[in-house]
Design a protein around this motif. Sequence first.
Motif, PDB file in Angstrom:
ATOM      1  N   SER A   1      85.148  55.198  22.675  1.00 34.72           N
ATOM      2  CA  SER A   1      84.227  54.650  23.687  1.00 34.72           C
ATOM      3  C   SER A   1      84.542  53.189  23.984  1.00 34.72           C
ATOM      4  O   SER A   1      84.568  52.770  25.146  1.00 34.72           O
ATOM      5  N   GLU A   2      84.774  52.408  22.915  1.00 33.09           N
ATOM      6  CA  GLU A   2      85.091  50.989  23.107  1.00 33.09           C
ATOM      7  C   GLU A   2      86.383  50.839  23.920  1.00 33.09           C
ATOM      8  O   GLU A   2      86.497  49.958  24.780  1.00 33.09           O
ATOM      9  N   MET A   3      87.354  51.710  23.628  1.00 33.80           N
ATOM     10  CA  MET A   3      88.632  51.645  24.341  1.00 33.80           C
ATOM     11  C   MET A   3      88.434  51.969  25.823  1.00 33.80           C
ATOM     12  O   MET A   3      88.894  51.231  26.703  1.00 33.80           O
ATOM     13  N   LEU A   4      87.712  53.041  26.103  1.00 38.57           N
ATOM     14  CA  LEU A   4      87.545  53.458  27.501  1.00 38.57           C
ATOM     15  C   LEU A   4      86.692  52.469  28.285  1.00 38.57           C
ATOM     16  O   LEU A   4      86.846  52.332  29.503  1.00 38.57           O
ATOM     17  N   ALA A   5      85.783  51.776  27.578  1.00 37.07           N
ATOM     18  CA  ALA A   5      84.902  50.831  28.267  1.00 37.07           C
ATOM     19  C   ALA A   5      85.669  49.640  28.824  1.00 37.07           C
ATOM     20  O   ALA A   5      85.142  48.885  29.643  1.00 37.07           O
ATOM     21  N   THR A   6      86.924  49.462  28.394  1.00 37.86           N
ATOM     22  CA  THR A   6      87.727  48.358  28.940  1.00 37.86           C
ATOM     23  C   THR A   6      88.385  48.739  30.266  1.00 37.86           C
ATOM     24  O   THR A   6      89.028  47.910  30.901  1.00 37.86           O
ATOM     25  N   ILE A   7      88.253  50.008  30.642  1.00 40.55           N
ATOM     26  CA  ILE A   7      88.945  50.496  31.843  1.00 40.55           C
ATOM     27  C   ILE A   7      87.990  50.455  33.043  1.00 40.55           C
ATOM     28  O   ILE A   7      86.861  50.957  32.967  1.00 40.55           O
ATOM     29  N   ASP A   8      88.432  49.860  34.136  1.00 40.75           N
ATOM     30  CA  ASP A   8      87.563  49.653  35.291  1.00 40.75           C
ATOM     31  C   ASP A   8      86.958  50.931  35.844  1.00 40.75           C
ATOM     32  O   ASP A   8      85.820  50.948  36.288  1.00 40.75           O
TER      33      ASP A   8
ATOM     34  N   GLU B   1      78.808  55.752  26.867  1.00 40.50           N
ATOM     35  CA  GLU B   1      77.754  55.563  25.873  1.00 40.50           C
ATOM     36  C   GLU B   1      78.045  56.415  24.646  1.00 40.50           C
ATOM     37  O   GLU B   1      78.585  57.507  24.755  1.00 40.50           O
ATOM     38  N   ARG B   2      77.700  55.862  23.467  1.00 40.30           N
ATOM     39  CA  ARG B   2      77.841  56.643  22.237  1.00 40.30           C
ATOM     40  C   ARG B   2      76.446  56.945  21.689  1.00 40.30           C
ATOM     41  O   ARG B   2      75.607  56.054  21.580  1.00 40.30           O
TER      42      ARG B   2
ATOM     43  N   VAL C   1      80.094  60.567  27.521  1.00 44.45           N
ATOM     44  CA  VAL C   1      79.142  60.370  26.436  1.00 44.45           C
ATOM     45  C   VAL C   1      79.818  60.848  25.153  1.00 44.45           C
ATOM     46  O   VAL C   1      80.239  62.005  25.056  1.00 44.45           O
ATOM     47  N   GLU C   2      79.981  59.925  24.203  1.00 44.09           N
ATOM     48  CA  GLU C   2      80.528  60.292  22.897  1.00 44.09           C
ATOM     49  C   GLU C   2      79.350  60.653  21.991  1.00 44.09           C
ATOM     50  O   GLU C   2      78.431  59.852  21.819  1.00 44.09           O
TER      51      GLU C   2
END
Lengths: 247, 68
Positions: A161-168, A174-175, A207-208
């Motif tokens: 989730s943290e990784m994907l949240a950096t992608i525009d 959300e986890r 959603v993770e």
Amino acid sequence: MAIVFEKTKGLTDKETHYCPGCTHGIIHRLVAEVLEELDVLGNAIGVAPVGCSVLAYDYFNVDMHEASHGRAPAVATGIKRAMPNNVVFTYQGDGDLASIGTAEIVHVAHRGEKITTIFVNNAIYGMTGGQMAPTTLIGQKATTCQDGRSKAHSGMPLRVSEMLATIDGAAFVERVSVHNPVEIRKAKKAIKKAFECQIKGEGFSIVEVLSTCPTNWGIAPTESLKWLEANMIPYYPLGNFRTPEEA
Amino acid sequence: MAKVTFKEDICKGCQLCTTACPKNIIVMATDRINVKGYHPATVLEMEKCIGCANCALICPDCVITVER
């Protein structure tokens, strides 16, 4: 007396093959309830992964498609682009999404495809027999790391989730967890927001869901809930990482 | 006044519902087994049920219907 809880129409009558206490059943139900509440059961198309949930197409009462290992986001991309008015989602485990499917999930987010992914993270490979996954915790035992995962040998567990949240292109990330009724209610709200994000055309949503695997963890189902809370949540913190306003 | 109904034959005996009940009234029926071979979950003191639906919420197999 009025019925305050009964099985959603979003699930078929087929009994699941999941092990006793496996939280896949809870997560299936939450997704199905959300699809029913959004009144899109006749309009939704799901893509099943490879892994324990490979037979999800038997359980969701919507049109379903099967994808090869890790490629559900690519298949969902094709479906959504061909039929943009349908609600398209993938349902994937961590062995599927966080390992062999990392390219697909990163690029589906990168392209901002208007699909929704339900990512079930139980920190292990389930169907294939409890091997170490990218998400397996440090020190956690698996059949391919019998003394526990070591950082020196396998690196640190992947926080998807943290990784994907950096992608525009990732509009909603959300986890959540399903280890008690409070968290289950929050998980359903997040899943609903993710689908609403897709319906509004705001971009990719994921959603993770932290999940248990009593069989391959080798812990009783009720103890697995406690193990998840004590061990997984400290490393995989719950919460929202991205909403459409930020994207 | 509330009531929970268990479809006993699809219960897998995982006991997750017993962790979610605020009144601790869900027990496993050790006097019988269902078609799957598990002791199914049941409620002995139904009059204590408050119909919160927590048990149904955590049940992975949609065994439970709640009325209130």
